[in-house]
Design a protein around this motif. Sequence first.
Motif, short mmCIF file in Angstrom:
data_model
loop_
_atom_site.label_atom_id
_atom_site.label_comp_id
_atom_site.label_asym_id
_atom_site.label_seq_id
_atom_site.Cartn_x
_atom_site.Cartn_y
_atom_site.Cartn_z
N MET A 1 0.87 -1.20 -0.12
CA MET A 1 -0.09 -0.07 -0.05
C MET A 1 0.76 1.19 -0.14
N LYS A 2 1.12 1.67 -1.26
CA LYS A 2 2.33 2.84 -1.16
C LYS A 2 1.44 4.04 -1.95
N LYS A 3 1.54 5.16 -1.44
CA LYS A 3 1.05 6.25 -2.24
C LYS A 3 1.68 7.55 -1.82
N VAL A 4 1.50 8.50 -2.86
CA VAL A 4 2.13 9.72 -2.54
C VAL A 4 1.08 10.78 -2.22
N ILE A 5 1.52 11.37 -0.99
CA ILE A 5 0.53 12.77 -0.50
C ILE A 5 1.63 13.83 -0.63
N TYR A 6 0.97 15.16 -1.15
CA TYR A 6 1.64 16.35 -1.06
C TYR A 6 1.35 17.17 0.18
N ILE A 7 2.62 17.47 0.91
CA ILE A 7 2.15 17.98 2.06
C ILE A 7 2.96 19.49 1.88
N ASP A 8 2.28 20.60 1.91
CA ASP A 8 3.05 21.92 1.49
C ASP A 8 4.15 21.79 0.23
N GLU A 9 3.47 21.31 -0.76
CA GLU A 9 4.17 20.96 -1.97
C GLU A 9 5.29 19.94 -1.91
N LEU A 10 5.66 19.15 -0.87
CA LEU A 10 6.54 18.30 -0.76
C LEU A 10 5.87 17.02 -1.12
N PRO A 11 6.26 16.26 -2.12
CA PRO A 11 6.00 14.78 -2.27
C PRO A 11 6.24 13.79 -1.19
N VAL A 12 5.38 13.10 -0.66
CA VAL A 12 5.87 12.30 0.39
C VAL A 12 5.47 10.98 0.18
N GLU A 13 6.42 9.86 0.03
CA GLU A 13 5.66 8.45 -0.36
C GLU A 13 5.43 7.77 1.11
N VAL A 14 4.11 7.62 1.02
CA VAL A 14 3.75 6.85 2.32
C VAL A 14 3.35 5.42 2.16
N THR A 15 4.11 4.64 3.14
CA THR A 15 3.82 3.14 2.74
C THR A 15 3.24 2.61 4.32
N ARG A 16 2.02 2.11 4.24
CA ARG A 16 1.45 1.26 5.33
C ARG A 16 2.16 0.11 5.64
N LYS A 17 2.46 -0.18 6.83
CA LYS A 17 3.25 -1.45 7.20
C LYS A 17 2.45 -2.15 8.46
N ARG A 18 3.14 -3.32 8.55
CA ARG A 18 2.75 -3.65 9.99
C ARG A 18 3.96 -3.21 11.20
N ILE A 19 3.78 -2.06 11.36
CA ILE A 19 4.92 -1.54 12.42
C ILE A 19 3.95 -0.95 13.66
N LYS A 20 4.89 -0.43 14.52
CA LYS A 20 4.21 0.21 15.54
C LYS A 20 4.39 1.31 15.66
N ARG A 21 5.48 1.91 15.16
CA ARG A 21 5.74 3.52 15.08
C ARG A 21 5.98 3.91 13.75
N MET A 22 5.74 5.24 13.49
CA MET A 22 5.89 5.84 12.25
C MET A 22 7.56 6.13 12.02
N ASN A 23 7.89 5.88 10.93
CA ASN A 23 9.18 6.57 10.61
C ASN A 23 9.35 7.14 9.13
N ILE A 24 10.39 8.03 9.29
CA ILE A 24 10.48 8.87 8.07
C ILE A 24 12.00 8.94 7.65
N ARG A 25 12.10 8.87 6.24
CA ARG A 25 13.46 9.10 5.85
C ARG A 25 13.73 9.63 4.37
N VAL A 26 14.98 10.19 4.43
CA VAL A 26 15.18 10.95 2.96
C VAL A 26 16.15 9.92 2.09
N LYS A 27 15.46 9.44 0.93
CA LYS A 27 16.42 8.69 0.15
C LYS A 27 17.58 8.90 -0.26
N ASP A 28 18.52 8.44 -0.22
CA ASP A 28 19.80 8.61 -1.11
C ASP A 28 19.51 7.86 -2.49
N PRO A 29 19.95 8.19 -3.60
CA PRO A 29 20.66 9.71 -3.74
C PRO A 29 19.50 10.83 -4.30
#
Length: 182
Positions: A1-29
């Motif tokens: 379940m992957k989707k892109v949402i735009y938050i203040d012009e910033l595209p953010v790829e959101v994936t729902r997973k079987r996890i307890k806490r949200m995490n955020i990262r900036v992909k290289d490169p």
Amino acid sequence: MKKVIYIDELPVEVTRKRIKRMNIRVKDPDGKVIVSAPYIMTDGYIISFVRSRRDWIDKNISRVKERSSAHPAPSTPAEKEKRRASLKRRIAERLPAIEQWTGLHCTGWSVRDMHTRWGSCNTTTCHINLSLMLATRTDEELDYVILHELVHTLVPNHGGSFYELMDRFMPDWKQIRKNLKY
Ligand SMILES: [Zn+2]
């Protein structure tokens, strides 16, 4: 379940997973922003979380992009000035036309060397900033960013009435936005 949402012009790829806490990262490169979130977490919560980390995100996007060989080192100051001048000419030509057919007006505009967003609007002063990155984009894409910021002179947020105006003035704006990946 992957989707892109735009938050203040910033595209953010959101994936729902079987996890307890949200995490955020900036992909290289490419500097893509990726959020993994538990299934039960609402979009609203994700959006406010991303907003609260926006400084950190912007800093990391810049860092990743500077390091990346996919994005060549910044050009010489002379080249940059040339790009800036040509972008300014294009904006000076297109912005008044867009103001005319929308009836929306800014009090002034500047071109800024911003790397993490295409544009911004000071909703108090109605001054618009446009990114130097737009120098390499098409007229259509430039128009979209100008329009987006002009709509902010009337609607500060990205609520329903913001998108109503975007739909009215530029029915295919979603398609254009898709091309404006970072
Ligand atoms: Zn916006």
